[in-house]
Write a protein that holds these residues in place. Structure first.
Motif, PDB file in Angstrom:
ATOM      1  N   VAL A  21      82.443 -37.224  65.793  1.00 50.25           N
ATOM      2  CA  VAL A  21      81.358 -38.198  65.598  1.00 50.25           C
ATOM      3  C   VAL A  21      81.996 -39.514  65.156  1.00 50.25           C
ATOM      4  O   VAL A  21      82.659 -39.577  64.126  1.00 50.25           O
ATOM      5  CB  VAL A  21      80.327 -37.699  64.560  1.00 50.25           C
ATOM      6  N   ASP A  22      81.802 -40.561  65.961  1.00 47.63           N
ATOM      7  CA  ASP A  22      82.469 -41.842  65.690  1.00 47.63           C
ATOM      8  C   ASP A  22      81.657 -42.730  64.746  1.00 47.63           C
ATOM      9  O   ASP A  22      80.512 -42.443  64.416  1.00 47.63           O
ATOM     10  CB  ASP A  22      82.775 -42.584  66.998  1.00 47.63           C
ATOM     11  N   ASP A  23      82.301 -43.817  64.316  1.00 46.83           N
ATOM     12  CA  ASP A  23      81.680 -44.752  63.363  1.00 46.83           C
ATOM     13  C   ASP A  23      80.376 -45.338  63.890  1.00 46.83           C
ATOM     14  O   ASP A  23      79.402 -45.460  63.150  1.00 46.83           O
ATOM     15  CB  ASP A  23      82.640 -45.903  63.028  1.00 46.83           C
ATOM     16  N   LYS A  24      80.349 -45.711  65.161  1.00 52.93           N
ATOM     17  CA  LYS A  24      79.137 -46.334  65.727  1.00 52.93           C
ATOM     18  C   LYS A  24      77.971 -45.348  65.742  1.00 52.93           C
ATOM     19  O   LYS A  24      76.828 -45.734  65.520  1.00 52.93           O
ATOM     20  CB  LYS A  24      79.396 -46.848  67.154  1.00 52.93           C
ATOM     21  N   THR A  25      78.255 -44.079  66.001  1.00 48.39           N
ATOM     22  CA  THR A  25      77.186 -43.072  65.999  1.00 48.39           C
ATOM     23  C   THR A  25      76.633 -42.892  64.599  1.00 48.39           C
ATOM     24  O   THR A  25      75.412 -42.837  64.402  1.00 48.39           O
ATOM     25  CB  THR A  25      77.702 -41.735  66.564  1.00 48.39           C
ATOM     26  N   VAL A  26      77.515 -42.831  63.606  1.00 47.71           N
ATOM     27  CA  VAL A  26      77.066 -42.710  62.216  1.00 47.71           C
ATOM     28  C   VAL A  26      76.234 -43.931  61.843  1.00 47.71           C
ATOM     29  O   VAL A  26      75.167 -43.814  61.238  1.00 47.71           O
ATOM     30  CB  VAL A  26      78.268 -42.528  61.255  1.00 47.71           C
ATOM     31  N   GLU A  27      76.697 -45.112  62.234  1.00 46.12           N
ATOM     32  CA  GLU A  27      75.954 -46.339  61.936  1.00 46.12           C
ATOM     33  C   GLU A  27      74.594 -46.348  62.641  1.00 46.12           C
ATOM     34  O   GLU A  27      73.571 -46.721  62.048  1.00 46.12           O
ATOM     35  CB  GLU A  27      76.776 -47.557  62.353  1.00 46.12           C
ATOM     36  N   ALA A  28      74.579 -45.923  63.907  1.00 48.76           N
ATOM     37  CA  ALA A  28      73.320 -45.891  64.668  1.00 48.76           C
ATOM     38  C   ALA A  28      72.331 -44.904  64.046  1.00 48.76           C
ATOM     39  O   ALA A  28      71.138 -45.214  63.913  1.00 48.76           O
ATOM     40  CB  ALA A  28      73.593 -45.511  66.121  1.00 48.76           C
ATOM     41  N   LEU A  29      72.811 -43.724  63.653  1.00 49.74           N
ATOM     42  CA  LEU A  29      71.927 -42.748  63.014  1.00 49.74           C
ATOM     43  C   LEU A  29      71.434 -43.262  61.664  1.00 49.74           C
ATOM     44  O   LEU A  29      70.286 -43.017  61.288  1.00 49.74           O
ATOM     45  CB  LEU A  29      72.637 -41.403  62.855  1.00 49.74           C
ATOM     46  N   GLY A  30      72.282 -44.001  60.957  1.00 57.06           N
ATOM     47  CA  GLY A  30      71.855 -44.617  59.701  1.00 57.06           C
ATOM     48  C   GLY A  30      70.757 -45.642  59.925  1.00 57.06           C
ATOM     49  O   GLY A  30      69.782 -45.704  59.171  1.00 57.06           O
ATOM     50  N   ALA A  31      70.905 -46.446  60.987  1.00 55.79           N
ATOM     51  CA  ALA A  31      69.883 -47.454  61.306  1.00 55.79           C
ATOM     52  C   ALA A  31      68.575 -46.783  61.722  1.00 55.79           C
ATOM     53  O   ALA A  31      67.485 -47.230  61.338  1.00 55.79           O
ATOM     54  CB  ALA A  31      70.385 -48.378  62.410  1.00 55.79           C
ATOM     55  N   LEU A  32      68.670 -45.704  62.489  1.00 54.46           N
ATOM     56  CA  LEU A  32      67.473 -44.969  62.911  1.00 54.46           C
ATOM     57  C   LEU A  32      66.775 -44.363  61.696  1.00 54.46           C
ATOM     58  O   LEU A  32      65.549 -44.449  61.554  1.00 54.46           O
ATOM     59  CB  LEU A  32      67.866 -43.882  63.919  1.00 54.46           C
ATOM     60  N   SER A  33      67.556 -43.794  60.791  1.00 57.88           N
ATOM     61  CA  SER A  33      67.007 -43.218  59.568  1.00 57.88           C
ATOM     62  C   SER A  33      66.334 -44.290  58.712  1.00 57.88           C
ATOM     63  O   SER A  33      65.242 -44.079  58.172  1.00 57.88           O
ATOM     64  CB  SER A  33      68.125 -42.538  58.775  1.00 57.88           C
ATOM     65  N   LYS A  34      66.977 -45.451  58.599  1.00 59.04           N
ATOM     66  CA  LYS A  34      66.394 -46.538  57.813  1.00 59.04           C
ATOM     67  C   LYS A  34      65.066 -46.999  58.419  1.00 59.04           C
ATOM     68  O   LYS A  34      64.098 -47.268  57.697  1.00 59.04           O
ATOM     69  CB  LYS A  34      67.369 -47.706  57.723  1.00 59.04           C
TER      70      LYS A  34
END
Length: 153
Positions: A21-34
């Protein structure tokens, strides 16, 4: 991959980034969660609107009673017939607005976010926040522990 992923004092397994799981995916999932969390707040405001409007409507009973007692039956009847029990938008009381919001927007959004976390991060939620916490912790400080005492792994 972050160095703390396998650290014995780092996040518990549920909050460690899965392999691949790459940085952009973690960031994207964080944005979706937010975004979903913001929707949760909006939904709470909708429930506030529902309860406040309902409370106001129930308080009108007292106003109608007092207008009658004060010798103003025509005003009591106006309040009763014009405002008491009135739709807040055509055809809707507030509970119907909440039901429509939940069915049309909230539940589909909630299901989509959960599906993305399942598929893209093996169901591990809040990875962005867990990694941010780990980056901001002071090692050895008693109030900067990675996890609760009962979460050993």
């Amino acid at each position: 991959m972050n160095s703390y992923e396998e650290a014995p004092h780092g996040p518990d397994r549920d909050h460690r980034r899965p392999a691949g799981v790459d940085d952009k995916t973690v960031e994207a999932l964080g944005a979706l969660s937010k975004a979903l969390e913001t929707t949760e707040r909006a939904r709470g405001r909708l429930y506030d609107f529902h309860q406040l409007t309902g409370t106001a409507d129930l308080q009108l009973d007292r106003a109608v009673q007092l207008l009658h007692e004060a010798g103003h039956p025509e005003w009591a009847e106006k309040v009763r017939s014009e405002v008491l029990g009135r739709n807040v938008i055509p055809g809707h009381w507030t509970f119907q607005i909440i039901e429509a919001y939940n069915a049309t927007y909230y539940r589909p959004f909630q299901q989509l976010e959960a599906g993305a976390v399942r598929e893209l991060a093996q169901g591990r939620d809040h990875l962005f926040e867990a990694e941010m916490k780990e980056d901001r912790r002071t090692p050895g400080h008693p109030h900067h522990t990675a996890r609760p005492p009962d979460r050993a792994t």
